[in-house]
Design a protein around this motif. Structure first.
Motif, PDB file in Angstrom:
ATOM      1  N   ILE A  14       0.837  -1.201   0.000  1.00 38.75           N
ATOM      2  CA  ILE A  14       0.000   0.000   0.000  1.00 38.75           C
ATOM      3  C   ILE A  14       0.872   1.251   0.000  1.00 38.75           C
ATOM      4  N   GLY A  15       1.957   1.230   0.761  1.00 40.01           N
ATOM      5  CA  GLY A  15       2.874   2.365   0.761  1.00 40.01           C
ATOM      6  C   GLY A  15       3.455   2.626  -0.614  1.00 40.01           C
ATOM      7  N   LEU A  16       3.811   1.564  -1.313  1.00 42.47           N
ATOM      8  CA  LEU A  16       4.329   1.702  -2.671  1.00 42.47           C
ATOM      9  C   LEU A  16       3.260   2.249  -3.615  1.00 42.47           C
ATOM     10  N   LYS A  17       2.028   1.785  -3.474  1.00 38.63           N
ATOM     11  CA  LYS A  17       0.949   2.294  -4.308  1.00 38.63           C
ATOM     12  C   LYS A  17       0.687   3.772  -4.042  1.00 38.63           C
ATOM     13  N   ILE A  18       0.818   4.180  -2.798  1.00 41.90           N
ATOM     14  CA  ILE A  18       0.640   5.599  -2.467  1.00 41.90           C
ATOM     15  C   ILE A  18       1.733   6.436  -3.131  1.00 41.90           C
ATOM     16  N   LEU A  19       2.978   5.967  -3.062  1.00 36.26           N
ATOM     17  CA  LEU A  19       4.074   6.696  -3.707  1.00 36.26           C
ATOM     18  C   LEU A  19       3.901   6.749  -5.227  1.00 36.26           C
ATOM     19  N   ILE A  20       3.491   5.646  -5.826  1.00 39.56           N
ATOM     20  CA  ILE A  20       3.257   5.623  -7.271  1.00 39.56           C
ATOM     21  C   ILE A  20       2.110   6.564  -7.635  1.00 39.56           C
ATOM     22  N   ILE A  22       1.186   9.303  -6.006  1.00 40.98           N
ATOM     23  CA  ILE A  22       1.672  10.682  -5.891  1.00 40.98           C
ATOM     24  C   ILE A  22       2.530  11.043  -7.101  1.00 40.98           C
ATOM     25  N   ALA A  23       3.420  10.147  -7.503  1.00 43.50           N
ATOM     26  CA  ALA A  23       4.256  10.404  -8.679  1.00 43.50           C
ATOM     27  C   ALA A  23       3.394  10.534  -9.933  1.00 43.50           C
ATOM     28  N   PHE A  24       2.389   9.683 -10.084  1.00 41.16           N
ATOM     29  CA  PHE A  24       1.491   9.743 -11.234  1.00 41.16           C
ATOM     30  C   PHE A  24       0.746  11.073 -11.268  1.00 41.16           C
ATOM     31  N   LEU A  25       0.252  11.532 -10.121  1.00 45.83           N
ATOM     32  CA  LEU A  25      -0.470  12.795 -10.069  1.00 45.83           C
ATOM     33  C   LEU A  25       0.430  13.971 -10.434  1.00 45.83           C
ATOM     34  N   ILE A  26       1.663  13.955  -9.953  1.00 48.00           N
ATOM     35  CA  ILE A  26       2.598  15.038 -10.271  1.00 48.00           C
ATOM     36  C   ILE A  26       2.924  15.043 -11.764  1.00 48.00           C
ATOM     37  N   GLY A  70      -5.487   5.689 -14.910  1.00 47.15           N
ATOM     38  CA  GLY A  70      -4.230   5.489 -14.191  1.00 47.15           C
ATOM     39  C   GLY A  70      -4.445   5.039 -12.761  1.00 47.15           C
ATOM     40  N   LEU A  71      -5.386   5.676 -12.063  1.00 47.72           N
ATOM     41  CA  LEU A  71      -5.655   5.298 -10.677  1.00 47.72           C
ATOM     42  C   LEU A  71      -6.259   3.897 -10.583  1.00 47.72           C
ATOM     43  N   LEU A  72      -7.123   3.562 -11.531  1.00 50.86           N
ATOM     44  CA  LEU A  72      -7.671   2.198 -11.536  1.00 50.86           C
ATOM     45  C   LEU A  72      -6.568   1.176 -11.759  1.00 50.86           C
ATOM     46  N   LYS A  73      -5.651   1.479 -12.652  1.00 52.61           N
ATOM     47  CA  LYS A  73      -4.545   0.556 -12.942  1.00 52.61           C
ATOM     48  C   LYS A  73      -3.640   0.384 -11.721  1.00 52.61           C
ATOM     49  N   ILE A  74      -3.392   1.471 -11.006  1.00 48.22           N
ATOM     50  CA  ILE A  74      -2.502   1.413  -9.836  1.00 48.22           C
ATOM     51  C   ILE A  74      -3.152   0.652  -8.684  1.00 48.22           C
TER      52      ILE A  74
END
Length: 100
Positions: A14-20, A22-26, A70-74
């Motif tokens: 979950i931590g990795l998904k949160i970081l991904i 955040i990076a995707f949103l940026i 993107g969010l669905l994929k993550i």
């Protein structure tokens, strides 16, 4: 602190998904700004409020579509989990009392 994290089942996945996320949103935000600048530059000589409006609407729609996909994929690796989430959301919307 460890008890709280285990209570909400926070783990490294979950931590990795949160970081991904955040990076995707940026990255998506930066790409949108670049596309917005390119549209503004291309319409600079023939400025028309209506054209600018529709160009921005198209960009907003495309950005929203990329964001959702993107969010669905993550977050949903398994399609069964996605179907469950959609079912819960639709059940919540259907069961909502609309009377004021």
């Amino acid at each position: 602190m460890e008890q709280i994290l285990s209570f909400i089942s926070f783990n490294t996945e979950i931590g990795l998904k949160i970081l991904i996320t955040i990076a995707f949103l940026i990255i998506l935000w930066l790409l949108r700004r670049v596309a917005n600048a390119l549209i503004r530059q291309s319409l600079r000589d023939r400025y028309n409020g209506r054209t600018w409006f529709w160009a921005r609407q198209g960009l907003n729609l495309f950005t929203a579509l990329l964001l959702i996909l993107g969010l669905l994929k993550i977050w949903f690796d398994n399609s069964n989990r996605l179907a469950t989430a959609i079912g819960l959301v639709t059940a919540g919307v259907a069961g909502r009392d609309n009377s004021f």
